[in-house]
Design a protein around this motif. Structure first.
Motif, mmCIF file in Angstrom:
data_model
loop_
_atom_site.group_PDB
_atom_site.id
_atom_site.type_symbol
_atom_site.label_atom_id
_atom_site.label_comp_id
_atom_site.label_asym_id
_atom_site.label_seq_id
_atom_site.Cartn_x
_atom_site.Cartn_y
_atom_site.Cartn_z
ATOM 1 N N GLN A 85 1.132 -1.342 -0.186
ATOM 2 C CA GLN A 85 -0.226 0.255 0.376
ATOM 3 C C GLN A 85 0.673 0.930 -0.081
ATOM 4 O OE1 GLN A 85 -0.270 -2.810 2.197
ATOM 5 N NE2 GLN A 85 -2.570 -2.764 2.798
ATOM 6 N N ALA A 86 1.735 1.407 0.598
ATOM 7 C CA ALA A 86 3.053 2.196 0.488
ATOM 8 C C ALA A 86 3.240 2.743 -0.506
ATOM 9 C CB ALA A 86 3.662 2.350 2.102
ATOM 10 N N MET A 87 3.873 1.413 -1.047
ATOM 11 C CA MET A 87 4.370 1.517 -2.136
ATOM 12 C C MET A 87 3.402 2.372 -3.314
ATOM 13 S SD MET A 87 7.507 0.275 -3.285
ATOM 14 C CE MET A 87 7.526 -0.272 -5.527
ATOM 15 N N GLY A 88 2.366 1.666 -3.715
ATOM 16 C CA GLY A 88 1.302 2.371 -4.568
ATOM 17 C C GLY A 88 1.535 3.885 -4.453
ATOM 18 N N LYS A 89 1.491 4.736 -2.850
ATOM 19 C CA LYS A 89 1.228 5.592 -2.369
ATOM 20 C C LYS A 89 2.503 6.282 -3.455
ATOM 21 C CE LYS A 89 0.288 9.648 -0.587
ATOM 22 N NZ LYS A 89 -0.961 10.914 -1.164
ATOM 23 N N VAL A 90 3.642 5.552 -3.047
ATOM 24 C CA VAL A 90 4.923 6.332 -3.788
ATOM 25 C C VAL A 90 4.831 6.054 -5.491
ATOM 26 C CG1 VAL A 90 7.893 5.905 -3.307
ATOM 27 C CG2 VAL A 90 6.330 6.249 -1.422
ATOM 28 N N ILE A 91 5.297 5.218 -5.789
ATOM 29 C CA ILE A 91 5.405 4.976 -7.031
ATOM 30 C C ILE A 91 4.889 5.593 -7.869
ATOM 31 C CG2 ILE A 91 6.141 3.031 -6.398
ATOM 32 C CD1 ILE A 91 4.289 1.168 -8.052
ATOM 33 N N ASP A 92 5.637 5.775 -9.071
ATOM 34 C CA ASP A 92 4.655 6.937 -10.676
ATOM 35 C C ASP A 92 4.341 5.422 -11.556
ATOM 36 O OD1 ASP A 92 5.938 8.840 -10.084
ATOM 37 O OD2 ASP A 92 7.737 8.469 -10.718
ATOM 38 N N TYR A 93 4.559 4.241 -11.593
ATOM 39 C CA TYR A 93 4.105 3.447 -12.422
ATOM 40 C C TYR A 93 4.721 2.039 -12.066
ATOM 41 C CZ TYR A 93 7.806 3.477 -15.470
ATOM 42 O OH TYR A 93 9.912 3.719 -15.788
ATOM 43 N N GLU A 94 4.164 0.679 -12.125
ATOM 44 C CA GLU A 94 5.020 -1.032 -11.448
ATOM 45 C C GLU A 94 5.272 -1.547 -12.745
ATOM 46 O OE1 GLU A 94 2.287 -3.954 -10.168
ATOM 47 O OE2 GLU A 94 0.486 -2.278 -8.665
ATOM 48 N N VAL A 95 6.116 -2.824 -12.205
ATOM 49 C CA VAL A 95 7.058 -3.195 -13.153
ATOM 50 C C VAL A 95 6.547 -4.840 -12.832
ATOM 51 C CG1 VAL A 95 9.373 -3.933 -14.026
ATOM 52 C CG2 VAL A 95 8.980 -1.406 -13.052
ATOM 53 N N PRO A 96 5.705 -5.509 -13.368
ATOM 54 C CA PRO A 96 4.475 -5.891 -12.738
ATOM 55 C C PRO A 96 5.522 -7.624 -13.251
ATOM 56 C CG PRO A 96 3.539 -5.442 -15.076
ATOM 57 C CD PRO A 96 4.295 -4.327 -14.216
ATOM 58 N N GLY A 97 6.138 -7.543 -13.603
ATOM 59 C CA GLY A 97 6.890 -8.529 -14.821
ATOM 60 C C GLY A 97 8.043 -9.390 -13.579
ATOM 61 N N MET A 98 8.425 -8.434 -12.292
ATOM 62 C CA MET A 98 9.521 -8.648 -12.325
ATOM 63 C C MET A 98 8.974 -9.253 -10.853
ATOM 64 S SD MET A 98 12.147 -5.060 -11.465
ATOM 65 C CE MET A 98 13.888 -5.773 -12.048
ATOM 66 N N ALA A 99 7.598 -9.237 -10.280
ATOM 67 C CA ALA A 99 6.914 -8.850 -9.256
ATOM 68 C C ALA A 99 6.665 -10.880 -9.832
ATOM 69 C CB ALA A 99 5.840 -8.636 -8.246
ATOM 70 N N GLU A 100 5.979 -10.569 -10.764
ATOM 71 C CA GLU A 100 5.605 -11.583 -11.392
ATOM 72 C C GLU A 100 6.525 -12.769 -11.523
ATOM 73 O OE1 GLU A 100 4.218 -10.853 -15.038
ATOM 74 O OE2 GLU A 100 2.381 -10.145 -14.535
ATOM 75 N N ALA A 101 7.794 -12.491 -12.352
ATOM 76 C CA ALA A 101 9.029 -13.497 -12.036
ATOM 77 C C ALA A 101 9.069 -14.654 -10.303
ATOM 78 C CB ALA A 101 9.651 -13.212 -12.761
ATOM 79 N N MET A 102 9.270 -13.210 -10.065
ATOM 80 C CA MET A 102 9.537 -13.630 -8.959
ATOM 81 C C MET A 102 8.695 -14.417 -7.611
ATOM 82 S SD MET A 102 11.087 -10.245 -6.249
ATOM 83 C CE MET A 102 9.201 -9.395 -6.437
ATOM 84 N N ARG A 103 6.991 -14.977 -8.099
ATOM 85 C CA ARG A 103 6.580 -15.008 -7.284
ATOM 86 C C ARG A 103 6.316 -16.469 -8.002
ATOM 87 N NH1 ARG A 103 3.561 -10.645 -5.561
ATOM 88 N NH2 ARG A 103 2.712 -10.032 -7.756
ATOM 89 N N ALA A 104 6.722 -16.314 -9.333
ATOM 90 C CA ALA A 104 6.321 -17.685 -10.227
ATOM 91 C C ALA A 104 7.493 -18.658 -9.553
ATOM 92 C CB ALA A 104 6.533 -17.281 -12.091
ATOM 93 N N ILE A 119 4.738 -6.010 -4.879
ATOM 94 C CA ILE A 119 4.829 -5.091 -6.127
ATOM 95 C C ILE A 119 6.631 -4.575 -6.430
ATOM 96 C CG2 ILE A 119 2.645 -4.930 -6.309
ATOM 97 C CD1 ILE A 119 3.045 -2.297 -4.795
ATOM 98 N N ALA A 120 6.948 -4.242 -7.768
ATOM 99 C CA ALA A 120 8.056 -3.558 -8.434
ATOM 100 C C ALA A 120 7.702 -2.421 -8.932
ATOM 101 C CB ALA A 120 9.387 -4.103 -8.898
ATOM 102 N N GLY A 121 7.754 -1.204 -8.683
ATOM 103 C CA GLY A 121 7.891 -0.126 -9.502
ATOM 104 C C GLY A 121 8.893 1.321 -9.589
ATOM 105 N N LEU A 146 18.171 -10.497 -10.169
ATOM 106 C CA LEU A 146 19.076 -10.095 -10.342
ATOM 107 C C LEU A 146 20.019 -9.468 -11.456
ATOM 108 C CD1 LEU A 146 21.250 -11.014 -7.224
ATOM 109 C CD2 LEU A 146 21.115 -8.921 -8.097
ATOM 110 N N PRO A 147 19.812 -10.698 -12.442
ATOM 111 C CA PRO A 147 20.132 -10.568 -13.769
ATOM 112 C C PRO A 147 20.090 -9.330 -14.886
ATOM 113 C CG PRO A 147 19.814 -12.764 -13.200
ATOM 114 C CD PRO A 147 19.094 -11.828 -12.002
ATOM 115 N N ALA A 148 18.449 -8.475 -13.797
ATOM 116 C CA ALA A 148 17.382 -7.919 -15.050
ATOM 117 C C ALA A 148 17.877 -6.842 -14.278
ATOM 118 C CB ALA A 148 16.062 -8.253 -14.932
#
Length: 166
Positions: A85-104, A119-121, A146-148
């Motif tokens: 929730q705090a991240m949602g207040k701070v970021i301009d936009y998300e980078v969903p692929g990073m969070a998706e890769a971590m969860r996968a 999330i990543a943003g 890390l590689p990205a």
């Protein structure tokens, strides 16, 4: 010599902020970043407090001009888990692929990965990534992305070269 990317590591944990638990995940994240040529110039442990998370992230981006911030903790379903929730207040936009890769990747180890809200943003030219609070979860999730990281931060800095050349 290539200039190291300045980074910050923020541990969000009520217990660690009170000294009731060692900040093992923060230590792991710092070591992994430093082993991969990042300069960790900011590190802090704070409680699961929305305002403190927002204020710290904003300061580290807007004043300290960090290029990468990695948080650990506060990404689950507990009532005190407010990092996303705090991240949602701070970021301009998300980078969903990073969070998706971590969860996968995490789902291969535990079904509990599906309840992570990490999330990543991006805020300005800083990449901010949430990791789980457990030492193993923080390590495993950071290892996946890390590689990205260098490429992502280069793009945020204005690199217009083609992405296909990895």
């Amino acid at each position: 010599m290539e200039k190291k990317i300045r980074a910050g590591v923020l541990t969000v944990s009520d217990k660690a902020s009170r000294g009731a638990r060692n900040d093992e995940s923060g230590k792991i994240v710092i070591r992994m970043l430093e082993d991969n040529s990042f300069l960790v110039s900011q590190k802090k442990v704070i409680p699961d407090d929305y305002r403190q998370i927002v204020d710290t992230l904003n300061k580290w981006v807007d004043i300290d001009r960090l290029r990468l911030i990695v948080t650990s903790g506060g990404t689950g379903l507990s009532p005190t888990d407010v990092t996303p929730q705090a991240m949602g207040k701070v970021i301009d936009y998300e980078v969903p692929g990073m969070a998706e890769a971590m969860r996968a990747a995490s789902l291969k180890k535990t079904p509990h990965a599906m309840i992570s809200r990490a999330i990543a943003g991006v805020r300005k030219s800083c990449l901010i990534i949430n990791l789980p609070g457990s030492p193993g979860g923080a390590r495993d999730n950071l290892f996946v992305i890390l590689p990205a990281l260098n490429h992502a931060i280069s793009k945020l800095g204005g690199d217009t070269s083609d992405c296909g050349n990895t």
